[in-house]
Design a protein around this motif. Structure first.
Motif, PDB file in Angstrom:
ATOM      1  N   GLY A 181       0.679  -1.232   0.054  1.00 40.99           N
ATOM      2  CA  GLY A 181       0.099   0.146  -0.118  1.00 40.99           C
ATOM      3  C   GLY A 181       0.796   1.154  -0.114  1.00 40.99           C
ATOM      4  O   GLY A 181       1.904   1.243  -0.557  1.00 40.99           O
ATOM      5  N   GLU A 182       0.181   2.276   0.596  1.00 42.58           N
ATOM      6  CA  GLU A 182       0.716   3.726   0.655  1.00 42.58           C
ATOM      7  C   GLU A 182       1.169   4.050   1.887  1.00 42.58           C
ATOM      8  O   GLU A 182       0.670   3.751   2.916  1.00 42.58           O
ATOM      9  CB  GLU A 182      -0.196   4.697  -0.014  1.00 42.58           C
ATOM     10  CG  GLU A 182      -0.544   4.440  -1.239  1.00 42.58           C
ATOM     11  CD  GLU A 182      -1.765   5.238  -2.012  1.00 42.58           C
ATOM     12  OE1 GLU A 182      -1.455   6.185  -2.706  1.00 42.58           O
ATOM     13  OE2 GLU A 182      -2.839   5.256  -1.188  1.00 42.58           O
ATOM     14  N   ARG A 183       2.339   4.934   1.942  1.00 38.60           N
ATOM     15  CA  ARG A 183       2.996   5.837   3.134  1.00 38.60           C
ATOM     16  C   ARG A 183       2.254   7.119   3.047  1.00 38.60           C
ATOM     17  O   ARG A 183       2.591   7.626   1.990  1.00 38.60           O
ATOM     18  CB  ARG A 183       4.227   5.720   3.297  1.00 38.60           C
ATOM     19  CG  ARG A 183       4.812   4.225   3.725  1.00 38.60           C
ATOM     20  CD  ARG A 183       6.239   4.254   4.076  1.00 38.60           C
ATOM     21  NE  ARG A 183       6.855   2.767   4.090  1.00 38.60           N
ATOM     22  CZ  ARG A 183       6.733   2.315   5.304  1.00 38.60           C
ATOM     23  NH1 ARG A 183       6.133   2.734   6.356  1.00 38.60           N
ATOM     24  NH2 ARG A 183       7.311   0.912   5.372  1.00 38.60           N
ATOM     25  N   ARG A 184       1.575   7.772   3.721  1.00 36.41           N
ATOM     26  CA  ARG A 184       1.079   9.154   3.721  1.00 36.41           C
ATOM     27  C   ARG A 184       1.550   9.672   4.951  1.00 36.41           C
ATOM     28  O   ARG A 184       0.746   9.856   5.740  1.00 36.41           O
ATOM     29  CB  ARG A 184      -0.464   9.058   3.665  1.00 36.41           C
ATOM     30  CG  ARG A 184      -1.138   8.317   2.358  1.00 36.41           C
ATOM     31  CD  ARG A 184      -2.666   8.389   2.359  1.00 36.41           C
ATOM     32  NE  ARG A 184      -3.106   7.805   1.086  1.00 36.41           N
ATOM     33  CZ  ARG A 184      -4.327   7.381   1.035  1.00 36.41           C
ATOM     34  NH1 ARG A 184      -5.166   8.088   1.821  1.00 36.41           N
ATOM     35  NH2 ARG A 184      -4.857   6.703  -0.176  1.00 36.41           N
ATOM     36  N   GLY A 185       2.817  10.253   4.588  1.00 40.02           N
ATOM     37  CA  GLY A 185       3.376  10.863   5.792  1.00 40.02           C
ATOM     38  C   GLY A 185       3.632   9.883   6.877  1.00 40.02           C
ATOM     39  O   GLY A 185       4.318   9.096   6.526  1.00 40.02           O
ATOM     40  N   VAL A 186       2.998  10.133   8.098  1.00 38.30           N
ATOM     41  CA  VAL A 186       3.294   9.018   9.179  1.00 38.30           C
ATOM     42  C   VAL A 186       2.262   8.008   9.144  1.00 38.30           C
ATOM     43  O   VAL A 186       2.468   7.052  10.017  1.00 38.30           O
ATOM     44  CB  VAL A 186       3.316   9.828  10.500  1.00 38.30           C
ATOM     45  CG1 VAL A 186       4.401  10.693  10.781  1.00 38.30           C
ATOM     46  CG2 VAL A 186       2.066  10.264  10.894  1.00 38.30           C
ATOM     47  N   HIS A 187       1.269   8.039   8.104  1.00 41.58           N
ATOM     48  CA  HIS A 187       0.282   7.393   8.176  1.00 41.58           C
ATOM     49  C   HIS A 187       0.507   6.054   7.102  1.00 41.58           C
ATOM     50  O   HIS A 187       1.114   6.546   6.301  1.00 41.58           O
ATOM     51  CB  HIS A 187      -1.240   7.959   8.003  1.00 41.58           C
ATOM     52  CG  HIS A 187      -1.490   8.892   8.890  1.00 41.58           C
ATOM     53  ND1 HIS A 187      -1.585   8.819  10.236  1.00 41.58           N
ATOM     54  CD2 HIS A 187      -1.534  10.458   8.871  1.00 41.58           C
ATOM     55  CE1 HIS A 187      -1.799  10.002  10.824  1.00 41.58           C
ATOM     56  NE2 HIS A 187      -1.751  10.917   9.799  1.00 41.58           N
ATOM     57  N   ILE A 188      -0.115   4.854   7.521  1.00 40.66           N
ATOM     58  CA  ILE A 188       0.053   3.850   6.481  1.00 40.66           C
ATOM     59  C   ILE A 188      -1.380   3.287   6.086  1.00 40.66           C
ATOM     60  O   ILE A 188      -2.463   3.291   6.918  1.00 40.66           O
ATOM     61  CB  ILE A 188       0.902   2.531   6.983  1.00 40.66           C
ATOM     62  CG1 ILE A 188       2.330   3.159   7.227  1.00 40.66           C
ATOM     63  CG2 ILE A 188       0.768   1.325   6.206  1.00 40.66           C
ATOM     64  CD1 ILE A 188       3.055   2.320   8.042  1.00 40.66           C
ATOM     65  N   VAL A 189      -1.604   3.067   4.633  1.00 35.76           N
ATOM     66  CA  VAL A 189      -2.859   2.681   3.959  1.00 35.76           C
ATOM     67  C   VAL A 189      -2.475   1.273   3.394  1.00 35.76           C
ATOM     68  O   VAL A 189      -1.713   1.299   2.403  1.00 35.76           O
ATOM     69  CB  VAL A 189      -3.561   3.724   3.095  1.00 35.76           C
ATOM     70  CG1 VAL A 189      -4.837   2.979   2.572  1.00 35.76           C
ATOM     71  CG2 VAL A 189      -3.906   5.081   3.855  1.00 35.76           C
ATOM     72  N   ILE A 190      -3.171   0.322   3.997  1.00 33.01           N
ATOM     73  CA  ILE A 190      -2.925  -1.135   3.356  1.00 33.01           C
ATOM     74  C   ILE A 190      -4.057  -1.114   2.365  1.00 33.01           C
ATOM     75  O   ILE A 190      -5.142  -1.297   2.385  1.00 33.01           O
ATOM     76  CB  ILE A 190      -3.044  -1.939   4.497  1.00 33.01           C
ATOM     77  CG1 ILE A 190      -1.695  -1.973   5.272  1.00 33.01           C
ATOM     78  CG2 ILE A 190      -2.773  -3.674   3.535  1.00 33.01           C
ATOM     79  CD1 ILE A 190      -1.784  -2.800   6.704  1.00 33.01           C
ATOM     80  N   LYS A 191      -3.505  -1.250   1.023  1.00 32.91           N
ATOM     81  CA  LYS A 191      -4.342  -1.413  -0.184  1.00 32.91           C
ATOM     82  C   LYS A 191      -4.608  -2.807  -0.844  1.00 32.91           C
ATOM     83  O   LYS A 191      -5.502  -3.207  -1.477  1.00 32.91           O
ATOM     84  CB  LYS A 191      -3.955  -0.545  -1.177  1.00 32.91           C
ATOM     85  CG  LYS A 191      -3.862   0.924  -1.056  1.00 32.91           C
ATOM     86  CD  LYS A 191      -5.110   1.624  -0.738  1.00 32.91           C
ATOM     87  CE  LYS A 191      -4.967   3.033  -1.628  1.00 32.91           C
ATOM     88  NZ  LYS A 191      -6.388   3.455  -1.738  1.00 32.91           N
ATOM     89  N   LYS A 192      -3.593  -3.786  -0.497  1.00 25.37           N
ATOM     90  CA  LYS A 192      -3.469  -5.050  -1.142  1.00 25.37           C
ATOM     91  C   LYS A 192      -2.506  -5.972  -0.354  1.00 25.37           C
ATOM     92  O   LYS A 192      -1.782  -5.543   0.422  1.00 25.37           O
ATOM     93  CB  LYS A 192      -2.906  -4.931  -2.543  1.00 25.37           C
ATOM     94  CG  LYS A 192      -2.795  -6.108  -3.283  1.00 25.37           C
ATOM     95  CD  LYS A 192      -2.296  -5.869  -4.869  1.00 25.37           C
ATOM     96  CE  LYS A 192      -2.076  -7.058  -5.289  1.00 25.37           C
ATOM     97  NZ  LYS A 192      -2.462  -7.222  -6.713  1.00 25.37           N
TER      98      LYS A 192
END
Length: 153
Positions: free
Chosen positions: A45-56
Motif C-alpha cells: 500500500g501507501e505511506r502518507r506521511g506518518v500514516h500507512i494505508v494497506i491497499k492490497k
C-alpha cells in the motif's frame, strides 16, 4: 465480512488503515476448522506521511509450506505482487509488512513470530504486522527494534 475500513492507532497517533477489500481477504483465511492451515502473505500500500494505508495483500500459493501451526512463504509470487503493485501505481504502492493467521480467537504473536520479525525485517521504515485470528486481528508496528501493539479506533 466488514463493510468499512479498519483503523488502528499507534501511541504517536499515526494511523494504519486497512482497506475494506484487504480486511475481507484476510478474514477469508481465518482458521475456522481443525483442518485449516496457517496462511500468510505480504502487505502492500501507501505511506502518507506518518500514516500507512494497506491497499492490497499477497495471498498464499500452492508452493507455500503450510500446516496447522506453521507457514513458510516460499513462493516468489509474494515479491511479484509487490513489484507489480509498485509498477502499476506509479511507484506509490510498496511493501508495508507481513500478515499471517493463527488458529485462535484473539491472536497473539508467538515467540517464533517475534524471533522471525526481529531476524528478517530490517527495514528502517516502520513495518506493519498483522495476525488474523478467528474473531479478531492483532496489529503491530515494527520500528527498528521495537514492536508496538496498535489499538483499533
Amino acid at each position: 465480512m466488514v463493510d468499512k475500513e479498519l483503523v488502528f492507532q499507534a501511541q504517536d497517533e499515526s494511523l494504519v488503515v486497512i482497506s475494506i477489500g484487504v480486511a475481507n481477504t484476510l478474514i477469508s483465511y481465518r482458521q475456522l476448522s481443525e483442518s485449516s492451515s496457517e496462511s500468510a502473505g505480504v502487505l502492500i500500500g501507501e505511506r502518507r506521511g506518518v500514516h500507512i494505508v494497506i491497499k492490497k495483500v499477497s495471498e498464499p500459493s500452492l508452493w507455500d509450506i503450510r500446516s496447522r501451526f506453521m507457514v513458510d512463504r516460499v513462493s516468489k509470487h509474494h515479491q511479484k505482487a509487490v513489484d507489480d503493485a509498485f509498477k502499476n501505481n506509479n511507484g506509490e504502492w510498496q511493501y508495508l509488512g507481513e500478515w499471517h493467521t493463527h488458529p485462535e480467537d484473539v491472536p497473539r504473536p508467538s515467540m517464533t513470530d517475534y524471533s522471525s520479525w526481529h531476524k528478517n525485517l530490517k527495514l528502517l521504515d516502520s513495518l506493519i504486522l498483522i495476525i488474523v485470528g478467528r474473531t479478531d486481528f492483532w496489529v503491530g508496528k515494527k520500528t527498528q527494534g521495537n514492536i508496538e501493539v496498535l489499538k483499533q479506533v
